[in-house]
Design a protein around this motif. Structure first.
Motif, PDB file in Angstrom:
ATOM      1  N   GLY A   1     -19.462  10.434   7.393  1.00  0.00           N
ATOM      2  CA  GLY A   1     -20.247   9.384   6.766  1.00  0.00           C
ATOM      3  C   GLY A   1     -19.915   9.200   5.299  1.00  0.00           C
ATOM      4  N   LEU A   2     -19.793  10.303   4.565  1.00  0.00           N
ATOM      5  CA  LEU A   2     -19.474  10.215   3.141  1.00  0.00           C
ATOM      6  C   LEU A   2     -18.080   9.643   2.910  1.00  0.00           C
ATOM      7  CD1 LEU A   2     -21.010  13.560   1.806  1.00  0.00           C
ATOM      8  CD2 LEU A   2     -21.835  11.232   1.402  1.00  0.00           C
ATOM      9  N   SER A   3     -17.170   9.902   3.833  1.00  0.00           N
ATOM     10  CA  SER A   3     -15.826   9.338   3.696  1.00  0.00           C
ATOM     11  C   SER A   3     -15.879   7.815   3.715  1.00  0.00           C
ATOM     12  CB  SER A   3     -14.920   9.846   4.824  1.00  0.00           C
ATOM     13  OG  SER A   3     -14.737  11.243   4.735  1.00  0.00           O
ATOM     14  N   TYR A   4     -16.702   7.270   4.598  1.00  0.00           N
ATOM     15  CA  TYR A   4     -16.842   5.813   4.634  1.00  0.00           C
ATOM     16  C   TYR A   4     -17.625   5.300   3.427  1.00  0.00           C
ATOM     17  CZ  TYR A   4     -14.928   5.242   9.330  1.00  0.00           C
ATOM     18  OH  TYR A   4     -14.090   5.194  10.412  1.00  0.00           O
ATOM     19  N   PHE A   5     -18.682   6.001   3.069  1.00  0.00           N
ATOM     20  CA  PHE A   5     -19.502   5.549   1.940  1.00  0.00           C
ATOM     21  C   PHE A   5     -18.715   5.546   0.634  1.00  0.00           C
ATOM     22  CE2 PHE A   5     -23.329   7.030   4.499  1.00  0.00           C
ATOM     23  CZ  PHE A   5     -23.738   5.740   4.792  1.00  0.00           C
ATOM     24  N   THR A   6     -17.754   6.455   0.502  1.00  0.00           N
ATOM     25  CA  THR A   6     -16.988   6.562  -0.740  1.00  0.00           C
ATOM     26  C   THR A   6     -15.686   5.768  -0.720  1.00  0.00           C
ATOM     27  OG1 THR A   6     -15.992   8.621   0.074  1.00  0.00           O
ATOM     28  CG2 THR A   6     -17.950   8.811  -1.313  1.00  0.00           C
ATOM     29  N   GLY A   7     -15.415   5.057   0.367  1.00  0.00           N
ATOM     30  CA  GLY A   7     -14.250   4.182   0.395  1.00  0.00           C
ATOM     31  C   GLY A   7     -13.030   4.733   1.097  1.00  0.00           C
ATOM     32  N   LEU A   8     -13.127   5.905   1.734  1.00  0.00           N
ATOM     33  CA  LEU A   8     -11.981   6.477   2.445  1.00  0.00           C
ATOM     34  C   LEU A   8     -11.970   6.004   3.899  1.00  0.00           C
ATOM     35  CD1 LEU A   8     -12.178  10.120   1.041  1.00  0.00           C
ATOM     36  CD2 LEU A   8     -10.705   8.251   0.270  1.00  0.00           C
ATOM     37  N   ALA A   9     -12.092   4.702   4.070  1.00  0.00           N
ATOM     38  CA  ALA A   9     -12.262   4.147   5.410  1.00  0.00           C
ATOM     39  C   ALA A   9     -11.009   4.303   6.263  1.00  0.00           C
ATOM     40  CB  ALA A   9     -12.654   2.671   5.314  1.00  0.00           C
ATOM     41  N   ARG A  10      -9.851   4.001   5.704  1.00  0.00           N
ATOM     42  CA  ARG A  10      -8.624   4.057   6.502  1.00  0.00           C
ATOM     43  C   ARG A  10      -8.356   5.475   7.005  1.00  0.00           C
ATOM     44  NH1 ARG A  10      -4.299   0.501   6.605  1.00  0.00           N
ATOM     45  NH2 ARG A  10      -5.149  -0.560   4.779  1.00  0.00           N
ATOM     46  N   MET A  11      -8.510   6.447   6.134  1.00  0.00           N
ATOM     47  CA  MET A  11      -8.272   7.836   6.527  1.00  0.00           C
ATOM     48  C   MET A  11      -9.240   8.267   7.627  1.00  0.00           C
ATOM     49  SD  MET A  11      -8.829  11.325   4.329  1.00  0.00           S
ATOM     50  CE  MET A  11     -10.616  11.159   4.545  1.00  0.00           C
ATOM     51  N   MET A  12     -10.534   7.947   7.454  1.00  0.00           N
ATOM     52  CA  MET A  12     -11.536   8.397   8.415  1.00  0.00           C
ATOM     53  C   MET A  12     -11.376   7.697   9.751  1.00  0.00           C
ATOM     54  SD  MET A  12     -13.782  10.711   8.289  1.00  0.00           S
ATOM     55  CE  MET A  12     -13.635  11.298   9.964  1.00  0.00           C
TER      56      MET A  12
END
Length: 236
Positions: free
Chosen positions: A16-27
């Motif tokens: 969830g934090l990966s998406y919230f912080t902008g690491l969408a492509r990686m996640m």
């Protein structure tokens, strides 16, 4: 048990934090890869000879393995699209109450698909004793198709909800929708349902050939994750 719960909570928070912080492509790449790997492993289980004496993941019934390999290939294809292509500019909409209605409808539909379908997946003892296996199979098949249809519609609603943005936060709803979706492990529901259909010791009824249809709901989930991630302004 406590350790497993802590690991699950930690994994959900990281996703969830990966998406919230902008690491969408990686996640999104990790989630698609996880789905592809699980599909591949299930396919390998059914590709090997059936063995109900196996200590780890025994196979009680011999069924074709190619549907699971096909699902894995589709998810790998989505990963290639994610990392090797660039998306055009996404259509922007000013965030409003309508986007939150779409979001609540998508989440509600997602959960309803799971719980309503479970009525057909796990028949009562009385029903199992009074009906034949063919009738039970048809009920489980209907429940699985209902689950697949519900997941598809819910993902469409969630994608619609993700289009809300503002001038200062162009990815506002995209991050919120993706983050919430993964925090509650909704992306892993297809795998959970497939596992329950293959291994259901409580009901002593297994449907490994129908499990492939349930696992195929990873495809609309993957499309939702892929399209929403490609729409993000900042993905790394």
């Amino acid at each position: 048990m406590i350790v497993r719960i802590l690991i699950a909570v930690f994994a959900s928070l990281v996703a969830g934090l990966s998406y919230f912080t902008g690491l969408a492509r990686m996640m999104t790449g990790i989630l698609l890869g996880f789905g592809a790997l699980c599909s591949l492993l299930i396919g390998v289980l059914f590709f090997l000879p059936a063995d109900d004496k196996r200590l780890l993941l025994p196979v009680y019934d011999k069924v074709p393995a190619w549907p699971y390999f096909l699902i894995a290939a589709v998810l790998v294809g989505m990963m290639l699209v994610l990392f090797m292509t660039k998306a055009g500019p996404a259509e922007e909409e000013k965030v409003s109450a309508l986007h939150f209605k779409y979001f609540l409808g998508g989440i509600g539909g997602y959960l309803a698909s799971m719980f309503l379908s479970s009525i057909y997946w796990f028949p009562s003892d009385a029903l199992r004793r009074s009906t034949d296996e063919a009738f039970l199979t048809m009920e489980v098949l209907f429940g699985t198709c209902l689950f697949l249809a519900g997941i598809t519609v819910s993902c469409a609603l969630l994608y619609r909800a993700s289009k809300g943005s503002s001038e200062s936060h162009p990815d506002l709803m995209r991050r919120f929708v993706l983050g919430t979706f993964t925090v509650f492990h909704l992306d892993k529901m297809p795998l959970l349902v497939a596992y329950l259909l293959i291994y259901s010791p409580e009901t002593k009824v297994t449907f490994p050939y129908i499990a492939a249809i349930a696992l195929a709901s990873y495809i609309p989930v993957g499309i939702f994750l892929l399209k929403t991630t490609r729409d993000c302004r900042v993905t790394e």
